[in-house]
Design a protein around this motif. Structure first.
Motif, PDB file in Angstrom:
ATOM      1  N   GLU A 104      12.645   9.001  -1.214  1.00 19.45           N
ATOM      2  CA  GLU A 104      13.762   8.835  -0.482  1.00 19.45           C
ATOM      3  C   GLU A 104      13.645   8.977   1.110  1.00 19.45           C
ATOM      4  O   GLU A 104      14.116   8.428   1.942  1.00 19.45           O
ATOM      5  N   ARG A 105      12.526   9.742   1.401  1.00 24.11           N
ATOM      6  CA  ARG A 105      12.242   9.956   2.778  1.00 24.11           C
ATOM      7  C   ARG A 105      11.327   8.795   3.460  1.00 24.11           C
ATOM      8  O   ARG A 105      11.365   8.419   4.226  1.00 24.11           O
ATOM      9  N   LEU A 106      10.593   8.275   2.256  1.00 22.48           N
ATOM     10  CA  LEU A 106       9.625   7.025   2.725  1.00 22.48           C
ATOM     11  C   LEU A 106      10.445   5.719   2.905  1.00 22.48           C
ATOM     12  O   LEU A 106       9.869   4.879   3.469  1.00 22.48           O
ATOM     13  N   GLU A 107      11.382   5.504   1.744  1.00 25.69           N
ATOM     14  CA  GLU A 107      12.001   4.438   1.637  1.00 25.69           C
ATOM     15  C   GLU A 107      12.451   3.718   2.902  1.00 25.69           C
ATOM     16  O   GLU A 107      11.964   2.227   3.105  1.00 25.69           O
ATOM     17  N   PRO A 108      12.990   4.368   4.015  1.00 22.20           N
ATOM     18  CA  PRO A 108      13.505   3.755   5.070  1.00 22.20           C
ATOM     19  C   PRO A 108      12.035   2.830   5.687  1.00 22.20           C
ATOM     20  O   PRO A 108      12.384   2.151   6.791  1.00 22.20           O
ATOM     21  N   GLU A 109      11.007   3.522   5.528  1.00 29.25           N
ATOM     22  CA  GLU A 109       9.957   2.848   6.258  1.00 29.25           C
ATOM     23  C   GLU A 109       9.562   1.010   5.865  1.00 29.25           C
ATOM     24  O   GLU A 109       9.146   0.667   6.694  1.00 29.25           O
ATOM     25  N   VAL A 110      10.083   1.137   4.853  1.00 28.97           N
ATOM     26  CA  VAL A 110      10.083  -0.300   4.340  1.00 28.97           C
ATOM     27  C   VAL A 110      10.812  -1.266   5.036  1.00 28.97           C
ATOM     28  O   VAL A 110      10.440  -2.340   5.081  1.00 28.97           O
ATOM     29  N   THR A 111      11.882  -1.075   5.647  1.00 28.81           N
ATOM     30  CA  THR A 111      12.720  -2.102   6.268  1.00 28.81           C
ATOM     31  C   THR A 111      12.685  -1.362   7.821  1.00 28.81           C
ATOM     32  O   THR A 111      13.427  -2.167   8.495  1.00 28.81           O
ATOM     33  N   ALA A 112      11.671  -0.599   8.117  1.00 21.42           N
ATOM     34  CA  ALA A 112      11.580  -0.320   9.631  1.00 21.42           C
ATOM     35  C   ALA A 112      11.390  -1.670  10.450  1.00 21.42           C
ATOM     36  O   ALA A 112      10.703  -2.805   9.968  1.00 21.42           O
ATOM     37  N   GLY A 113      12.086  -1.761  11.451  1.00 18.94           N
ATOM     38  CA  GLY A 113      11.852  -2.929  12.358  1.00 18.94           C
ATOM     39  C   GLY A 113      12.760  -3.948  11.908  1.00 18.94           C
ATOM     40  O   GLY A 113      12.338  -5.301  12.280  1.00 18.94           O
ATOM     41  N   ALA A 114      13.560  -3.796  10.854  1.00 17.83           N
ATOM     42  CA  ALA A 114      14.538  -4.875  10.665  1.00 17.83           C
ATOM     43  C   ALA A 114      16.082  -4.420  10.528  1.00 17.83           C
ATOM     44  O   ALA A 114      16.266  -3.137  10.686  1.00 17.83           O
ATOM     45  N   VAL A 115      17.048  -5.072  10.762  1.00 18.91           N
ATOM     46  CA  VAL A 115      18.212  -5.042  10.617  1.00 18.91           C
ATOM     47  C   VAL A 115      18.937  -5.517   9.187  1.00 18.91           C
ATOM     48  O   VAL A 115      18.902  -6.680   8.978  1.00 18.91           O
ATOM     49  N   CYS A 116      19.835  -4.554   8.678  1.00 21.74           N
ATOM     50  CA  CYS A 116      20.606  -5.264   7.634  1.00 21.74           C
ATOM     51  C   CYS A 116      21.778  -5.754   8.009  1.00 21.74           C
ATOM     52  O   CYS A 116      22.578  -5.499   8.513  1.00 21.74           O
ATOM     53  N   LEU A 117      21.679  -7.236   7.544  1.00 13.95           N
ATOM     54  CA  LEU A 117      22.755  -8.124   8.141  1.00 13.95           C
ATOM     55  C   LEU A 117      24.066  -8.212   6.893  1.00 13.95           C
ATOM     56  O   LEU A 117      25.123  -8.506   7.358  1.00 13.95           O
ATOM     57  N   SER A 118      23.518  -8.229   5.697  1.00 10.47           N
ATOM     58  CA  SER A 118      24.565  -8.933   4.809  1.00 10.47           C
ATOM     59  C   SER A 118      24.301  -8.176   3.383  1.00 10.47           C
ATOM     60  O   SER A 118      23.321  -7.957   3.107  1.00 10.47           O
ATOM     61  N   HIS A 119      25.391  -8.090   2.919  1.00  7.66           N
ATOM     62  CA  HIS A 119      25.244  -7.492   1.325  1.00  7.66           C
ATOM     63  C   HIS A 119      25.766  -8.719   0.277  1.00  7.66           C
ATOM     64  O   HIS A 119      26.811  -9.536   0.424  1.00  7.66           O
ATOM     65  N   GLU A 120      24.758  -9.026  -0.494  1.00  3.08           N
ATOM     66  CA  GLU A 120      25.056  -9.946  -1.720  1.00  3.08           C
ATOM     67  C   GLU A 120      25.790  -9.760  -3.024  1.00  3.08           C
ATOM     68  O   GLU A 120      26.158 -10.397  -3.862  1.00  3.08           O
ATOM     69  N   ARG A 166       0.732  -1.092   0.012  1.00  4.23           N
ATOM     70  CA  ARG A 166       0.063  -0.146   0.034  1.00  4.23           C
ATOM     71  C   ARG A 166       0.918   1.236   0.027  1.00  4.23           C
ATOM     72  O   ARG A 166       0.584   2.113  -0.657  1.00  4.23           O
ATOM     73  N   LEU A 167       1.885   1.413   0.597  1.00  4.20           N
ATOM     74  CA  LEU A 167       2.834   2.633   0.917  1.00  4.20           C
ATOM     75  C   LEU A 167       3.589   2.884  -0.412  1.00  4.20           C
ATOM     76  O   LEU A 167       3.446   4.023  -1.042  1.00  4.20           O
ATOM     77  N   GLU A 168       3.846   1.850  -1.396  1.00  2.00           N
ATOM     78  CA  GLU A 168       4.514   1.784  -2.369  1.00  2.00           C
ATOM     79  C   GLU A 168       3.417   2.338  -3.476  1.00  2.00           C
ATOM     80  O   GLU A 168       3.596   3.050  -4.408  1.00  2.00           O
ATOM     81  N   LYS A 169       2.116   1.639  -3.618  1.00  4.09           N
ATOM     82  CA  LYS A 169       1.323   2.022  -4.537  1.00  4.09           C
ATOM     83  C   LYS A 169       0.909   3.345  -4.249  1.00  4.09           C
ATOM     84  O   LYS A 169       0.582   4.052  -5.359  1.00  4.09           O
ATOM     85  N   GLU A 170       0.616   3.826  -3.143  1.00  2.15           N
ATOM     86  CA  GLU A 170      -0.012   5.288  -2.822  1.00  2.15           C
ATOM     87  C   GLU A 170       1.240   6.080  -3.512  1.00  2.15           C
ATOM     88  O   GLU A 170       1.061   7.172  -4.000  1.00  2.15           O
ATOM     89  N   HIS A 171       2.384   5.776  -3.150  1.00  2.00           N
ATOM     90  CA  HIS A 171       3.552   6.831  -3.371  1.00  2.00           C
ATOM     91  C   HIS A 171       3.462   6.825  -5.330  1.00  2.00           C
ATOM     92  O   HIS A 171       3.459   7.673  -5.826  1.00  2.00           O
ATOM     93  N   ASP A 172       3.446   5.609  -5.855  1.00  2.00           N
ATOM     94  CA  ASP A 172       3.373   5.508  -7.309  1.00  2.00           C
ATOM     95  C   ASP A 172       2.164   6.244  -7.950  1.00  2.00           C
ATOM     96  O   ASP A 172       2.540   6.963  -8.910  1.00  2.00           O
ATOM     97  N   ALA A 173       1.202   6.259  -7.125  1.00  2.00           N
ATOM     98  CA  ALA A 173      -0.136   7.016  -7.664  1.00  2.00           C
ATOM     99  C   ALA A 173       0.128   8.316  -7.983  1.00  2.00           C
ATOM    100  O   ALA A 173      -0.687   9.244  -8.498  1.00  2.00           O
ATOM    101  N   ARG A 174       1.122   8.880  -6.953  1.00  2.00           N
ATOM    102  CA  ARG A 174       1.237  10.343  -6.929  1.00  2.00           C
ATOM    103  C   ARG A 174       2.197  10.808  -7.933  1.00  2.00           C
ATOM    104  O   ARG A 174       2.695  12.053  -7.970  1.00  2.00           O
ATOM    105  N   GLU A 175       2.719   9.907  -8.636  1.00  2.00           N
ATOM    106  CA  GLU A 175       3.832  10.291  -9.637  1.00  2.00           C
ATOM    107  C   GLU A 175       3.366  11.379 -10.707  1.00  2.00           C
ATOM    108  O   GLU A 175       2.223  11.266 -11.387  1.00  2.00           O
ATOM    109  N   PRO A 176       3.743  12.498 -11.022  1.00  2.00           N
ATOM    110  CA  PRO A 176       3.427  13.551 -11.854  1.00  2.00           C
ATOM    111  C   PRO A 176       3.364  13.128 -13.101  1.00  2.00           C
ATOM    112  O   PRO A 176       4.272  12.251 -13.629  1.00  2.00           O
ATOM    113  N   VAL A 177       2.565  13.554 -13.910  1.00  2.00           N
ATOM    114  CA  VAL A 177       2.177  13.304 -15.412  1.00  2.00           C
ATOM    115  C   VAL A 177       2.651  14.516 -16.324  1.00  2.00           C
ATOM    116  O   VAL A 177       1.999  15.571 -15.711  1.00  2.00           O
ATOM    117  N   ALA A 178       3.565  14.443 -17.261  1.00  2.00           N
ATOM    118  CA  ALA A 178       4.049  15.475 -17.835  1.00  2.00           C
ATOM    119  C   ALA A 178       2.850  16.314 -18.456  1.00  2.00           C
ATOM    120  O   ALA A 178       2.875  17.634 -18.400  1.00  2.00           O
TER     121      ALA A 178
END
Length: 228
Positions: free
Chosen positions: A153-169, A120-132
């Motif tokens: 950029e401000r909303l993206e950290p919400e996607v992983t709130a409550g989680a810890v980044c452990l490794s890089h693939e 829902r968070l991602e779709k709501e943001h996508d729906a606000r994309e400006p149209v030329a």
């Protein structure tokens, strides 16, 4: 020692990992080669007081299997992919040391979003994309688009709130450990660098926890390091 033969704790695991440095084909293991990999090195384990201090700062209780790993095996180092980001403390407080800026320590204690909430968070943001076509000129459209992009950029950290980044693939792909909410203790693959959604890691028994994830890697790395 196979994973099924190990006791519920982490006894002997640190020694197993460190011993792989001397294995004949150690450098063939993904993420291990000297110079850019973990080299089968582990940081020193943390003390109980240190782990408790980190938990108090983040406002969470770390999942028991990962918590025990920090106490008995190491604060980070050798592990899946390019290794585990170490949990360290500096003048700014506790954090997982990472060459990349991933996540916000202030959000670790927040509830991890459900798949539905994240979608829902991602779709709501996508729906606000400006149209030329809605703007009188290119300049005003570009300004609106930049503002919309900055909002993500401000909303993206919400996607992983409550989680810890452990490794890089590699290639911008990461693995996260959930520390809050119903998904607490599970690991999630982050392929957002390739426009993929966050997905839980699964095994034969369902979603993977830290212990199964780490020991599965250790068994595979042991076979590969010894050419089996």
């Amino acid at each position: 020692m196979e994973a099924a033969e190990r006791e519920a704790g982490w006894a002997g695991v640190r020694e197993e990992v460190l011993a792989l440095r001397e294995a004949p084909f150690a450098t063939r293991v993904f993420g291990a080669p000297k110079g850019f990999g973990h080299e089968f090195l582990l940081e020193a384990p943390l003390g109980e007081a240190e782990v408790a201090a980190a938990e108090a700062e983040f406002g969470v209780r770390l999942p028991s299997d990962y918590r025990a790993f920090l106490l008995d095996v190491g604060a980070g180092g050798a592990g899946p992919d390019y290794g585990l980001f170490p949990l360290r403390r500096d003048e700014q407080g506790w954090h997982w040391s990472d060459d990349h800026v991933r996540g916000d320590s202030a959000l670790i204690g927040r509830d991890f979003l459900s798949v539905e909430e994240r979608t829902r968070l991602e779709k709501e943001h996508d729906a606000r994309e400006p149209v030329a076509a809605d703007f009188p000129d290119d300049e005003s459209y570009r300004a609106a688009f930049q503002a919309w992009d900055d909002e993500w950029e401000r909303l993206e950290p919400e996607v992983t709130a409550g989680a810890v980044c452990l490794s890089h693939e590699g290639c911008g792909y990461y693995t996260w450990l959930v520390v809050t909410g119903p998904e607490r203790g599970t690991l999630w693959f982050d392929g957002r660098a390739a426009d993929l959604s966050l997905q839980p890691l699964t095994g034969d028994a369902g979603r993977l926890g830290f212990r199964e994830w780490y020991l599965t890697w250790l068994d595979r790395a042991t076979r590969e390091a010894h050419g089996r």
